[in-house]
Design a protein around this motif. Structure first.
Motif, mmCIF file in Angstrom:
data_model
loop_
_atom_site.group_PDB
_atom_site.id
_atom_site.type_symbol
_atom_site.label_atom_id
_atom_site.label_comp_id
_atom_site.label_asym_id
_atom_site.label_seq_id
_atom_site.Cartn_x
_atom_site.Cartn_y
_atom_site.Cartn_z
ATOM 1 N N GLU A 68 0.755 -1.417 -0.174
ATOM 2 C CA GLU A 68 0.122 -0.441 0.243
ATOM 3 C C GLU A 68 0.629 0.757 -0.325
ATOM 4 O OE1 GLU A 68 -2.844 -0.251 3.231
ATOM 5 O OE2 GLU A 68 -3.249 -1.770 2.773
ATOM 6 N N ASP A 69 0.675 2.760 -1.180
ATOM 7 C CA ASP A 69 1.319 3.296 -0.314
ATOM 8 C C ASP A 69 1.644 4.344 -0.009
ATOM 9 O OD1 ASP A 69 2.400 2.979 -3.006
ATOM 10 O OD2 ASP A 69 1.180 4.072 -4.769
ATOM 11 N N ASP A 70 -0.015 4.182 1.058
ATOM 12 C CA ASP A 70 0.259 5.389 1.746
ATOM 13 C C ASP A 70 0.362 4.716 4.198
ATOM 14 O OD1 ASP A 70 -1.961 4.095 1.593
ATOM 15 O OD2 ASP A 70 -3.554 5.794 2.576
ATOM 16 N N SER A 71 0.723 3.176 3.764
ATOM 17 C CA SER A 71 0.675 2.662 4.759
ATOM 18 C C SER A 71 2.766 1.600 4.675
ATOM 19 C CB SER A 71 -0.293 1.698 5.499
ATOM 20 O OG SER A 71 -0.309 0.837 4.840
ATOM 21 N N LEU A 72 2.833 0.711 5.950
ATOM 22 C CA LEU A 72 4.067 0.312 5.608
ATOM 23 C C LEU A 72 2.776 -1.250 5.559
ATOM 24 C CD1 LEU A 72 5.406 1.459 8.607
ATOM 25 C CD2 LEU A 72 6.118 1.779 5.791
ATOM 26 N N SER A 73 1.686 -1.547 5.005
ATOM 27 C CA SER A 73 1.088 -2.312 4.648
ATOM 28 C C SER A 73 1.658 -3.234 4.253
ATOM 29 C CB SER A 73 -0.159 -2.172 4.694
ATOM 30 O OG SER A 73 -0.965 -2.348 5.347
ATOM 31 N N VAL A 74 2.032 -4.614 3.841
ATOM 32 C CA VAL A 74 2.199 -5.694 2.445
ATOM 33 C C VAL A 74 1.539 -6.858 2.124
ATOM 34 C CG1 VAL A 74 4.144 -5.964 3.321
ATOM 35 C CG2 VAL A 74 3.644 -6.391 1.374
ATOM 36 N N ASN A 75 1.445 -6.865 1.463
ATOM 37 C CA ASN A 75 0.350 -8.729 1.949
ATOM 38 C C ASN A 75 0.893 -9.223 0.512
ATOM 39 O OD1 ASN A 75 -1.969 -8.130 2.954
ATOM 40 N ND2 ASN A 75 -2.379 -6.245 1.516
ATOM 41 N N PHE A 76 0.870 -10.598 0.506
ATOM 42 C CA PHE A 76 1.875 -11.203 -0.092
ATOM 43 C C PHE A 76 1.076 -12.666 0.067
ATOM 44 C CE2 PHE A 76 5.440 -13.181 1.966
ATOM 45 C CZ PHE A 76 4.913 -11.930 3.239
ATOM 46 N N VAL A 77 2.461 -13.281 -0.928
ATOM 47 C CA VAL A 77 1.451 -14.611 -0.901
ATOM 48 C C VAL A 77 2.841 -15.846 -0.821
ATOM 49 C CG1 VAL A 77 0.157 -17.163 -2.059
ATOM 50 C CG2 VAL A 77 -0.443 -14.755 -2.055
ATOM 51 N N VAL A 108 -0.221 -15.701 13.521
ATOM 52 C CA VAL A 108 -1.497 -16.136 13.633
ATOM 53 C C VAL A 108 -2.528 -16.059 12.686
ATOM 54 C CG1 VAL A 108 -1.656 -16.399 15.727
ATOM 55 C CG2 VAL A 108 -2.021 -14.594 14.823
ATOM 56 N N VAL A 109 -3.410 -17.751 11.872
ATOM 57 C CA VAL A 109 -3.770 -16.816 10.393
ATOM 58 C C VAL A 109 -5.741 -16.420 11.758
ATOM 59 C CG1 VAL A 109 -5.282 -18.531 8.798
ATOM 60 C CG2 VAL A 109 -3.210 -19.158 9.632
ATOM 61 N N ASP A 110 -5.619 -16.085 11.210
ATOM 62 C CA ASP A 110 -6.952 -14.608 11.394
ATOM 63 C C ASP A 110 -8.083 -15.426 11.049
ATOM 64 O OD1 ASP A 110 -7.121 -14.187 8.625
ATOM 65 O OD2 ASP A 110 -6.945 -12.000 9.003
ATOM 66 N N THR A 111 -9.669 -14.902 10.864
ATOM 67 C CA THR A 111 -10.753 -15.618 10.947
ATOM 68 C C THR A 111 -10.898 -15.867 8.970
ATOM 69 O OG1 THR A 111 -11.686 -13.600 10.755
ATOM 70 C CG2 THR A 111 -12.210 -15.724 12.899
ATOM 71 N N ALA A 112 -10.642 -14.847 8.744
ATOM 72 C CA ALA A 112 -10.853 -15.003 6.776
ATOM 73 C C ALA A 112 -9.593 -15.881 6.262
ATOM 74 C CB ALA A 112 -10.381 -13.589 6.388
ATOM 75 N N GLY A 113 -8.271 -16.541 7.508
ATOM 76 C CA GLY A 113 -7.597 -17.446 6.520
ATOM 77 C C GLY A 113 -6.152 -16.659 5.752
ATOM 78 N N VAL A 114 -6.001 -15.213 6.531
ATOM 79 C CA VAL A 114 -4.884 -14.463 5.861
ATOM 80 C C VAL A 114 -4.086 -14.534 7.733
ATOM 81 C CG1 VAL A 114 -4.345 -12.483 5.724
ATOM 82 C CG2 VAL A 114 -6.251 -12.884 4.094
ATOM 83 N N PHE A 115 -2.414 -14.810 7.013
ATOM 84 C CA PHE A 115 -1.095 -15.166 7.961
ATOM 85 C C PHE A 115 -1.417 -13.567 8.696
ATOM 86 C CE2 PHE A 115 2.732 -15.409 9.568
ATOM 87 C CZ PHE A 115 2.980 -16.911 10.441
ATOM 88 N N GLN A 116 -1.508 -13.515 9.530
ATOM 89 C CA GLN A 116 -0.708 -12.287 10.671
ATOM 90 C C GLN A 116 -0.020 -11.836 11.333
ATOM 91 O OE1 GLN A 116 -2.855 -8.887 9.721
ATOM 92 N NE2 GLN A 116 -4.619 -10.540 8.852
ATOM 93 N N ALA A 117 1.360 -11.769 10.467
ATOM 94 C CA ALA A 117 2.478 -12.146 10.202
ATOM 95 C C ALA A 117 2.961 -10.705 11.317
ATOM 96 C CB ALA A 117 3.173 -12.162 9.021
#
Lengths: 157, 666
Positions: A68-77, A108-117
């Motif tokens: 994301e351009d305006d924060s430090l969030s990143v998603n990958f697989v 941990v893996v959240d309820t949506a199945g995404v691994f929150q690192a």
């Protein structure tokens, strides 16, 4: 029993008691702090108990990094070339993090199945794979796929 | 041609080591003076040939001889010259050559500075070290020869030294650490010589103590340098990560610390003999374990060399043979080493025993946490890791306990101390420490915290009880100067090292409590607040270096309206290997460090970065410096030299006369 013998026995018992308390506490602390390691296939197969904090290891899937351009969030697989697990992380990624690179993430893996690192490790250079990632690929029988030269890896001091 | 000469020199060194490991030991066992006399010249030969191999490898690095595999893998024509010289220890093969060279250096030192020890003792020490060198050299020649060539077509350029290693820390940390590590082999050899001869008395302890002190001091500074390097290079803002390869030096250090205290008891009171020998074996085993873990690649870590099972098995064999042999010898011979004196429940001996127990238990728990994942994997096939919380949960309380004992130890008396004496001595010290612990953090931060209170109280406890002890020692002297001069150097060394412990306790604990960090995204001109400082991001510009290019950011740090300084964190891309690297910017200070790591550019020239404010972090390494200096000062005590003179005088009259027991001072 002679007094000095009794004294000696007393101190030996005292030391033994102290050591066993120390050993007990140590093992307890050890048990509390074990991080299990799972591969993407194991995660997809539902082998991880819900809400457990664990480590996952695999390759970063090509073309999967979305910042994301305006924060430090990143998603990958992350993938072991059989199953895939999406990972979300907020923060600065390590130097060697990139597509096609082996990584280990903790969280941990959240309820949506995404691994929150909470932590992402990619300590080794591009030719070297951490034993954990290698184990993940070996388990999936895919360690010869991907861009992994089988020799000529460089050690890191 | 030169690399082949180096290879040949190693083979010659191996032959000499085989001689060194047999004739002097045989001579010592049979009383053959001529065989024993071979030890010193053989050591000189071993040193010359391993040194020659080392110099040749360095020279081949300097002239970019990429036909040597090892050099091709760890150097590059563009690599700055200082790194070409030090890239020798940038990988497994060369660093093992350095390790072996260090051992040869220690052996030479023993050969030179042992003129007045009995020849049979020197022959045994050097013989044991010779056997050890045989193992190392065989390992190097069989599995990891640094002189292997690439045939038939040598490449024109090398793959470059790992970018993370191209740093000042890499120049100083590995040699120091190795020197400390290998130094414990010397102490181990002293212990083996004592077991072989069955003679372990106060004189032995006096010979051994300076070597143990120096090895311990160098190891201390080596670990501290590694911690300092990891702090500013790896950029996660910490100084100790409980990494599987950081731990073995710590384990060795903990055993070594126990050993130098136990040696004191052996020298002064003639007891703890077999325990001292055991600690020497354990410290040595710790150093080999470190090599094994780094070089077998069994555990994931920042340090891991290339994984090669064959090497792991070989080192494991060396470890099993040397440590197993030592333990066997210990089992056979230890019953000979009976102490003569008893001691009371409350006495300095007892307190030092408690010190030893705490140190050994902490070493064992670190060992357990380090190797547990490996054992677990072998048993269940599941991969696990043990996090820092485990180590902190065990280590911190144990160290707190150790500090408590540390305050009492120096003030207590040998044989028997009355509880009332200790109470009168330490009541005010304890009360004052507690008061300082509550008052100081409260006065500075205006809030109460249990951690800071305990930390300051414990540190004050060390400092105040040391002052009290010094006052006692000086109190009955006529003038202060006379008193100061009468105290032996070893006393000053002890006080300095204990002061180092206090400093390190403050640094380690307060950093972890008071540090703050924040990851942010800043555009040019944007500001952020952290820990009472304001950071303004000015901008980033491209830079180029000899073998890299990158971006350099500029930040201005303000306190109030005052501009403190500019910080320039960088991101580099090393050209030959294509690896990126982050260079932290640090404003170091006695009271706090300001620390910025640069992330990546995200749209409109905004950059992600992490900013840290870390109070007291320098105190950790300052403490280590004090400890190191303390160990070296203590090793310089004249009683060790006097012991040698006496020994020399004795040697002229009778070759192996029993020595008188140690004088019972301090």
């Amino acid at each position: 029993m002679k007094p000095h013998r009794r004294k000696k026995l007393g101190s030996i018992l005292f030391i033994a008691l102290g050591l066993s308390v120390a050993a007990g506490l140590t093992l307890y602390a050890l048990k509390q702090n074990i991080n299990m390691f799972f591969t993407p296939s194991q995660v997809a197969g539902g082998e991880v108990p819900k809400g457990q904090h664990f480590r996952i290891g695999g390759m970063v899937k090509d073309g999967s990094i979305a910042r994301e351009d305006d924060s430090l969030s990143v998603n990958f697989v992350t993938t072991d070339f059989i199953s895939e697990v999406p990972i979300h992380y907020v923060g600065i990624l390590p130097d060697l993090f990139r597509e096609g690179q082996g990584i280990v993430a903790e969280g941990v893996v959240d309820t949506a199945g995404v691994f929150q690192a909470s932590k992402v490790l990619a300590k080794h250079d591009e030719n070297y794979m951490s034993p954990e990632v290698k184990a993940a690929l070996d388990a999936a029988g895919t360690s010869t796929e991907g861009s992994l030269p089988s020799e000529g890896y460089k050690p890191q001091y | 041609m030169l690399p082949e000469l180096g290879h040949f020199a190693l083979i010659l060194a191996l032959c000499l080591c085989v001689l060194l490991g047999t004739f002097p030991l045989y001579g010592a066992a049979t009383g053959n003076v001529r065989y024993m006399g071979l030890a010193r010249p053989l050591v000189a030969g071993v040193f010359v040939f391993i040194g020659l191999a080392y110099v040749l490898l360095t020279y081949s690095f300097a002239i970019d001889d990429f036909s040597v595999t090892y050099i091709q893998q760890h150097s590059n024509t563009l690599l700055p010259f200082r790194y070409k010289l030090t890239a020798v220890w940038g990988g497994h093969e060369g660093s093992f050559l350095l390790w072996t060279f260090m051992l040869a250096g220690w052996m030479l030192a023993v050969a030179v500075f042992s003129r007045s020890m009995p020849i049979e003792f020197v022959a045994r020490v050097l013989g044991v070290l010779g056997l050890l060198s045989v193992g190392y050299l065989l390992f190097m020649l069989a599995t990891s020869n640094p002189f292997d060539r690439i045939v038939p077509l040598p490449p024109t350029d090398g793959a470059d030294l790992n970018s993370a290693l191209q740093d000042f820390g890499f120049i100083v940390h590995p040699p120091t650490l190795y020197m400390g590590y290998v130094g414990f082999s010397v102490v181990f050899a002293f212990a083996m010589a004592a077991l072989l001869s069955g003679r372990l008395d106060a004189a032995w302890a006096r010979w051994c103590r300076p070597w143990a002190n120096v090895a311990w001091s160098i190891l201390t500074i080596g670990i501290a340098l590694g911690s300092w390097w990891a702090y500013y290079e790896l950029g996660w803002g910490g100084w100790w990560a409980w990494d599987p390869v950081e731990n073995p030096p710590l384990i060795t250090w903990l055993f070594g610390t126990a050993l130098i205290h136990s040696l004191a008891v052996t020298e002064k009171r003639g007891i703890f003999k077999s325990w001292t020998v055991m600690l020497a074996i354990l410290a040595f085993a710790g150093s080999l374990l470190g090599t094994f873990i780094t070089r077998s690649g069994l555990l994931t870590s920042v340090h891991a060399f290339a994984t090669d099972p064959e090497r792991g098995v070989f080192i494991l064999a060396i470890l099993t043979l040397s440590v197993g042999g030592a333990l066997l010898l210990f089992a056979v011979r230890a019953p000979l080493l009976r102490g003569r004196f008893g001691f009371g429940i409350l006495s300095r001996e007892m307190l030092l025993l408690v010190n030893n127990l705490i140190l050994v238990v902490s070493a064992a728990s670190v060992f357990l946490g380090t190797l547990f994942p490996m054992v677990y994997q072998a048993l269940t096939d599941d991969l696990i890791s043990i996090g820092p919380p485990y180590f902190n949960a065990i280590f911190v309380p144990l160290m707190a306990l150790l500090v408590l004992v540390l305050g009492v130890g120096p003030i207590s008396r040998w044989k028997k101390t009355s509880g009332r004496y200790l109470t009168t001595q330490l009541l005010w010290v304890g009360a004052l420490s507690l008061a300082l612990g509550i008052a100081l953090p409260l006065a500075v931060t205006l809030e109460f915290g249990l951690g800071p209170t305990l930390t300051v109280a414990l540190a004050s406890w060390i400092v105040l009880s040391s002052i009290k002890d010094a006052k006692n020692k000086l109190g009955n002297k006529k003038t202060l100067m006379a008193g100061l001069r009468a105290l032996p150097l070893s006393y000053y060394g002890m006080q300095l090292a204990h002061l180092g412990v206090a400093t390190m306790v403050v640094g380690a604990a307060l950093t972890s409590v008071y540090s703050t960090e924040k990851s942010v995204l800043l555009g040019p001109g944007e500001r952020m607040d952290l820990g009472g400082y304001e950071f303004e991001f000015i901008g980033a510009k491209p830079i180029t270096g000899p073998n890299f290019r990158g971006m350099e950011a500029t930040l201005e740090v303000y306190r109030g309206d005052e501009l403190l300084r500019e910080l320039h964190p960088e991101r580099r891309l090393y050209l030959a290997s294509g690896t990126p690297s982050t260079e932290m910017a640090i404003d170091a200070g006695f009271w706090r460090d300001l620390f910025v790591t640069l992330g990546e550019e995200k749209g409109a020239s905004a950059w992600s970065m992490t900013i840290y404010v870390k109070p007291f972090v320098r105190w950790v390494w300052l403490g280590a410096i004090f400890m190191c200096l303390g160990g070296i000062v203590a090793a310089g005590d004249k009683r060790y030299r006097r012991a040698l003179d006496k020994q020399a005088a004795q040697k002229q009259t009778a070759s192996i006369a029993p020595l008188e027991p140690a004088e019972g001072v301090s």
